[in-house]
Design a protein around this motif. Structure first.
Motif, short mmCIF file in Angstrom:
data_model
loop_
_atom_site.label_atom_id
_atom_site.label_comp_id
_atom_site.label_asym_id
_atom_site.label_seq_id
_atom_site.Cartn_x
_atom_site.Cartn_y
_atom_site.Cartn_z
N GLY A 123 0.68 -81.49 7.09
CA GLY A 123 -0.30 -81.42 6.01
C GLY A 123 -1.16 -80.17 6.07
O GLY A 123 -1.39 -79.51 5.05
N TYR A 145 5.06 -82.39 -5.36
CA TYR A 145 5.35 -83.43 -4.36
C TYR A 145 4.11 -84.31 -4.13
O TYR A 145 4.22 -85.55 -4.07
N SER A 146 2.94 -83.69 -4.00
CA SER A 146 1.71 -84.44 -3.76
C SER A 146 1.39 -85.38 -4.92
O SER A 146 0.95 -86.51 -4.71
N THR A 147 1.66 -84.91 -6.13
CA THR A 147 1.39 -85.76 -7.31
C THR A 147 2.30 -86.98 -7.32
O THR A 147 1.86 -88.10 -7.60
N VAL A 149 3.91 -88.41 -4.69
CA VAL A 149 3.58 -89.30 -3.58
C VAL A 149 2.29 -90.05 -3.83
O VAL A 149 2.16 -91.24 -3.53
N ASN A 150 1.31 -89.36 -4.43
CA ASN A 150 0.03 -89.98 -4.71
C ASN A 150 0.14 -91.09 -5.75
O ASN A 150 -0.68 -92.01 -5.79
N THR A 207 4.77 -90.28 5.15
CA THR A 207 4.80 -90.05 3.70
C THR A 207 3.50 -90.46 3.03
O THR A 207 3.00 -89.77 2.13
N ASN A 211 -0.12 -86.45 2.11
CA ASN A 211 -0.74 -85.92 0.89
C ASN A 211 -2.23 -85.69 1.07
O ASN A 211 -2.78 -84.69 0.61
#
Length: 335
Positions: A123, A145-147, A149-150, A207, A211
């Motif tokens: 991270g 990717y962050s969007t 996973v979030n 995972t 984020n």
């Protein structure tokens, strides 16, 4: 650094643990349903004795009497607690909470430690990369990717991981900590088998956590990059690599140290929804089982352990953080 700073932090930590412990104690006893009479009836049938005698026996076995005033119950519980006795399981009187913690805690610590370190280092690396290259394709990919996973609920991640890698591709085992045909011990086959079984839980843990580290590191790095000493470093002609590693990254990590400690305790508490789907033998799965069976002794003991771990981790960072950030020393000297 004077002693008042340390005493204040230690005092707050102890007070927090005490308050959480008392609240947990009271809330469990306010929950509807009485499993105590059920245990007494089971004992009466098993031993062929009168119900009242069985009830007295159960009081001695579990160190808990629901008919006692709440203050007397607290005195009984905390008297045993100060002697190191967390209680006895209400579903199995032959097992103590101490034994459950001793057996299942190492498995949870194994998962949480690896997953936390993986998510932390990945991270901060990705977060600093996003901050340093804000207009690059790499930054856009990481943000995408962050969007994604979030948007996925953390409790759903284990199910998705199992569906894809265990049931679908069959690359990893479905449940457990190791295979039954492997001899436990400090040997190669056992260690490899344990890592193989832990791969999916660790991946699911990582995972769900990575984020947060990415976003925190990005925000902290951007804030540091706007500081005057960074501008001065550019004016002195220092290389981008030196500025990134010695000026930006080093100072951007300071606020994340406290978050790292708190995350350790939070992941211990969140082990229930991670270990449950994988049937992993950790305190998270045991906490979920205890709540389902209304085994208040086990649930209360495990919550006390996770609460203490969270508070002590935060306290440790509070005590060593002034050594890392001189600005905290100035504040503490004014206490």
């Amino acid at each position: 650094m004077n002693s008042r700073y340390y005493l204040k932090k230690i005092g707050i930590a102890i007070l927090t643990i005490v308050i959480c412990s008392v609240l947990t104690f009271v809330l469990f006893r306010l929950m509807p349903g009485d499993v105590f009479d059920v245990r007494a009836r089971d004992v009466a049938v098993q031993r062929g004795i009168d119900f009242n005698e069985a009830k007295k026996l159960v009081v001695q076995m579990y160190n808990y009497d629901p008919n006692e005033p709440i203050l007397e119950q607290m005195w009984r519980y905390y008297s045993a607690l100060f002697r190191g006795n967390l209680g006895t399981s209400m579903t199995n009187s032959s097992i103590t909470v101490n034994e459950i913690v001793a057996y299942y805690m190492p498995w949870t610590l194994f998962l949480v430690s690896i997953a936390l370190l993986l998510s932390y280092f990945l991270g901060i690396w990705l977060g600093s990369l996003m901050a340093w290259r804000r207009k690059s394709i790499i930054s856009s990919l990481i943000a995408g990717y962050s969007t994604i996973v979030n948007a996925i609920p953390p409790a759903l991640v284990p199910t998705l991981v199992l569906s894809i890698f265990a049931f679908g591709l069959r690359w990893f085992p479905i449940q457990g900590a190791y295979s039954m045909d492997v001899t436990p011990g400090f040997n190669g086959p056992f260690i490899i088998d344990v890592l193989w079984h832990a791969a999916l839980p660790i991946f699911a843990y990582t995972t769900t956590q990575i984020n947060g580290w990415v976003m925190n590191m990005k925000g902290s790095s951007i804030s540091v990059m706007a500081e005057d000493y960074v501008t001065a470093a550019y004016a002195r002609g220092l290389s981008d690599k030196t500025i990134r590693n010695k000026y930006v990254k080093k100072n951007a990590l300071i606020p994340l140290y406290t978050t790292l400690a708190i995350s350790f305790g939070a992941m211990l508490g969140g082990a229930t929804y991670m270990e449950g789907p994988f049937v992993y033998p950790g305190i998270g799965s045991q906490l979920g089982k205890a709540l389902g069976n209304r085994d208040f002794s086990v649930a209360q003991g495990l919550l006390l352990i996770t609460t203490t771990a969270t508070v002590m981790s935060s306290l440790l960072v509070d005590l060593i953080l002034p050594k890392l950030d001189p600005r905290i020393k100035v504040v503490s000297n004014d206490l």
